[in-house]
Design an enzyme around this catalytic site. Structure first.
Site, PDB file in Angstrom:
ATOM      1  N   CYS A  52       3.751  -6.302   6.812  1.00  0.00           N
ATOM      2  CA  CYS A  52       2.678  -5.407   6.989  1.00  0.00           C
ATOM      3  C   CYS A  52       1.376  -6.579   7.156  1.00  0.00           C
ATOM      4  O   CYS A  52       0.404  -6.279   8.150  1.00  0.00           O
ATOM      5  CB  CYS A  52       2.403  -5.046   5.847  1.00  0.00           C
ATOM      6  SG  CYS A  52       3.091  -4.287   5.050  1.00  0.00           S
ATOM      7  N   ASP A  84       2.957  -2.069  -1.030  1.00  0.00           N
ATOM      8  CA  ASP A  84       3.449  -0.702  -1.711  1.00  0.00           C
ATOM      9  C   ASP A  84       4.305  -0.594  -1.399  1.00  0.00           C
ATOM     10  O   ASP A  84       5.284   0.150  -2.201  1.00  0.00           O
ATOM     11  CB  ASP A  84       2.556   0.411  -0.911  1.00  0.00           C
ATOM     12  CG  ASP A  84       0.978   0.780  -1.210  1.00  0.00           C
ATOM     13  OD1 ASP A  84       0.753  -1.047  -1.863  1.00  0.00           O
ATOM     14  OD2 ASP A  84       0.052   1.471  -1.050  1.00  0.00           O
ATOM     15  N   ASP A 126      -2.027  -1.119   3.674  1.00  0.00           N
ATOM     16  CA  ASP A 126      -2.956   0.146   2.253  1.00  0.00           C
ATOM     17  C   ASP A 126      -4.053  -0.124   2.191  1.00  0.00           C
ATOM     18  O   ASP A 126      -5.113   0.158   2.522  1.00  0.00           O
ATOM     19  CB  ASP A 126      -2.358   0.937   1.471  1.00  0.00           C
ATOM     20  CG  ASP A 126      -0.966   0.997   2.309  1.00  0.00           C
ATOM     21  OD1 ASP A 126      -0.784   1.244   3.672  1.00  0.00           O
ATOM     22  OD2 ASP A 126       0.115   2.284   1.876  1.00  0.00           O
ATOM     23  N   LYS A 127      -3.563  -1.180   1.172  1.00  0.00           N
ATOM     24  CA  LYS A 127      -5.385  -1.468   0.144  1.00  0.00           C
ATOM     25  C   LYS A 127      -6.231  -2.350   0.588  1.00  0.00           C
ATOM     26  O   LYS A 127      -7.654  -2.567   1.005  1.00  0.00           O
ATOM     27  CB  LYS A 127      -5.180  -1.714  -1.085  1.00  0.00           C
ATOM     28  CG  LYS A 127      -4.059  -1.172  -1.724  1.00  0.00           C
ATOM     29  CD  LYS A 127      -4.355   0.866  -1.467  1.00  0.00           C
ATOM     30  CE  LYS A 127      -3.475   1.187  -2.011  1.00  0.00           C
ATOM     31  NZ  LYS A 127      -2.908   1.814  -1.327  1.00  0.00           N
ATOM     32  N   GLU A 447       1.832   4.749  -6.285  1.00  0.00           N
ATOM     33  CA  GLU A 447       2.433   5.882  -5.695  1.00  0.00           C
ATOM     34  C   GLU A 447       3.633   6.102  -5.648  1.00  0.00           C
ATOM     35  O   GLU A 447       4.153   5.235  -6.705  1.00  0.00           O
ATOM     36  CB  GLU A 447       1.636   5.461  -4.178  1.00  0.00           C
ATOM     37  CG  GLU A 447       0.746   5.279  -3.487  1.00  0.00           C
ATOM     38  CD  GLU A 447       1.055   4.522  -2.444  1.00  0.00           C
ATOM     39  OE1 GLU A 447       2.441   4.280  -1.650  1.00  0.00           O
ATOM     40  OE2 GLU A 447      -0.176   4.690  -1.182  1.00  0.00           O
ATOM     41  N   SER A 473       2.114   8.245  -1.343  1.00  0.00           N
ATOM     42  CA  SER A 473       2.059   7.611  -0.077  1.00  0.00           C
ATOM     43  C   SER A 473       1.785   8.578   0.577  1.00  0.00           C
ATOM     44  O   SER A 473       2.165   9.746   0.363  1.00  0.00           O
ATOM     45  CB  SER A 473       3.483   6.742   0.452  1.00  0.00           C
ATOM     46  OG  SER A 473       2.920   6.530   1.232  1.00  0.00           O
TER      47      SER A 473
END
Length: 557
Positions: A52, A84, A126-127, A447, A473
């Site tokens: 990512c 994640d 994501d975060k 998640e 998710s």
């Protein structure tokens, strides 16, 4: 009055008394000329553990080149990130949401510690995206957010696949319809290189929302991680932040009620992740903007679903880019009066001005006109009721059941629920309840993609419902309610449900309820004591002691 581009750094490096600081900075390559220019933090979360954020060090060099070309002195700052997808289904998943706070805190600490004048935060997984926005809002320094880009889809037996297909393949494997060899072939194919998850999961949902909110330059998010244009985008962002600095534009000038509404509209119109609720609540908290969980339902109800994006639709982020990207999405919504066009962006232009430059690919059907919407309303729905007095969030893509009643199958943690699905213990009509996975109880609000994807893979996605005080998710699909609040660990009703009791999801009525009277809830709560924390010390323990409810964004400050 003109804005001083060195409004902070002069206190760090100017004057005879700052000679020691200058000496240190010379040791890392800065010159006298560098120290007379604005100092710009170029922050990222590169880590050698996942795709990512894997291109962020290279992108940082391009941003820094842009800053130098525009008259600034860039300095690279690195913090952490948690995948994640890799940690999913393990104890490590508890670190994910906690990392949002740590990343925001790290950016804040470095910005204050080194008296930076401006900030560019490169984000990916994501975060990292809400963390960057939280930090910018908290610091209120001139700055912007740059998304490092989506992964390209993999190719499996002639079709495009994403990581969602792998998670669902695990369920197919458990159900006996996918062999070991099938699963390995899919596993090898699904993630072909650098970039965040490829569909409108949490990363792309948040990245596109940042553009609609004005914190990221319009049209940058959908350019893929390995696209040859990405270096140019990064360099332009480095040049742009110097313009933002000279104009003295600050994040809280951009983050208004209308900009948050635009972020919600972006997510709703593309079938985006339910995590947008948690993250925008947290960013609003930092920006001092009043945002309520019910606002998401209200705005989503007024927003047509026009982006045919996975997981509910057909396309991935790179398809959206080829179709015309976020400018085209904004243009379609503006034409129908569904977007706040006067929201200011970091470019110095409004959303409407940016959207006017949109170029639509001939024949594209990724982003539809409003009159041909896939669904007249967006997918974000907030349910309340005796199981979720403070609310919970569900994504309705348009094909889910709107009413479901069934017996509760109660599990005290994610692992137990996954084991039940894998052993074929969950039956059509059941309502899976996973509790003690909330912000405090987890801690960290894991998640549940492993469980939800396994249900889909096992052929139960259309007949089983699930609710949890944890999260989902962005790849989750089906009748799944997350963020149930209050959570079990603080005495929420979800903690008192018993095996077999009938639970009802009523989407039209916006309720999530269990067949228990108020008096019975009171009786069950008598004598209840909070469970012992899973962690007694360290970052997990500190988080559990300070985190707020999911209904308030699960923030720690």
């Amino acid at each position: 009055m003109s804005f001083d581009p060195r409004h902070r750094s002069h206190t760090l490096v100017d004057g005879p008394d700052r000679a020691a600081a200058r000496s240190y900075l010379r040791s890392v390559g800065l010159t006298s000329d560098d120290l007379r220019k604005p100092l710009v933090m170029v922050a990222h979360e590169w880590i050698g553990t996942m795709p990512c954020n894997y291109n962020q060090r290279e992108l940082a060099q391009q941003v820094m080149a842009g800053v130098r070309a525009a008259g600034g002195t860039p300095m690279e700052v690195n913090t952490v990130s948690i995948s994640d997808g890799i940690s999913m289904g393990t104890e490590g998943m508890k670190a994910s949401l906690i990392s949002r706070e740590l990343i925001a805190d790290s950016i804040e600490l470095c910005a204050v510690g080194y008296s930076f004048d401006a900030v560019v935060v490169i984000v990916g997984c994501d975060k990292t995206i809400p963390a960057a926005a939280m930090a910018l809002a908290r610091l209120n320094l001139p700055g912007l957010v740059l998304y490092s880009g989506s992964i390209a889809p993999g190719k499996f037996r002639g079709r495009d696949v994403t990581i969602q297909d792998v998670f669902e393949g695990v369920g197919q494997h458990a159900a006996g319809s996918f062999s070991d060899a099938d699963l390995e072939e899919l596993e090898i194919a699904a993630c072909p290189g650098a970039g965040a998850c490829g569909a409108q999961y949490t990363a792309n949902t948040m990245a596109t929302a940042m553009e609609f909110m004005g914190l990221s330059p319009m049209g940058t998010a959908t350019v893929g991680a390995t696209d040859g244009r990405k270096d140019g985008v990064a360099r332009q962002c480095g040049e742009l932040v110097m313009d933002v600095l000279r104009r003295g534009q600050r994040p809280r000038d951009i983050l208004t009620t209308q900009s948050f509404e635009n972020g919600i509209i972006c997510a709703a119109s593309t079938g985006g992740s339910t995590n947008i609720v948690l993250h925008l609540m947290a960013i609003a908290n930092e920006a001092g903007v009043a945002l309520n969980i019910d606002d998401f339902d209200r705005i989503s109800e007024q927003t047509p679903l026009i982006g045919d994006m996975r997981p509910g639709g057909r396309y991935v982020a790179l398809d959206m880019d080829r179709a015309g990207g976020t400018p085209l999405l904004a243009k379609k919504l503006l034409e129908a009066g569904k977007l706040n066009g006067d929201v200011m962006t970091v470019s110095g232009k409004t959303i409407a001005e940016e959207a006017a430059a949109a170029i639509e690919a001939p024949g594209q059907d990724v982003i539809l006109p409003v009159e041909k919407a896939l669904k007249p309303t967006g997918g974000l729905v907030i349910l309340k009721g005796n199981l979720a007095p403070d609310g919970c969030v569900i994504k309705v893509a348009g094909h889910e059941r709107l009413l479901h009643s069934g017996p509760a199958r109660v599990f005290e943690c994610e692992e137990d629920a996954f084991a039940a699905v894998s052993s074929n213990s969950i039956k059509p009509g059941d309502v899976v309840v996973i509790r003690n996975e909330g912000p405090r109880g987890g801690p960290g609000m894991r998640e549940m993609l492993g469980v939800t994807a396994a249900l889909v893979g096992a052929g139960l996605g259309d007949s089983v419902a699930l609710l949890t005080d944890g999260r989902f998710s962005g790849a989750t699909r089906g009748l799944m309610a997350g963020h149930v609040a209050p959570e079990a660990a603080v005495g929420g009703p979800i903690g008192f449900v018993r095996e077999g009791e009938e639970i009802t999801f009523d989407i039209n009525a916006r309720t999530l309820s269990v067949a228990i009277t108020d008096e019975e809830f009171v009786r069950r709560r008598e004598g209840w004591t909070p469970p012992a924390p899973h962690y007694q010390r360290g970052v997990f323990a500190k988080y559990a002691r300070t985190v707020s409810s999911a209904a308030e964004g699960a923030v720690t400050g």
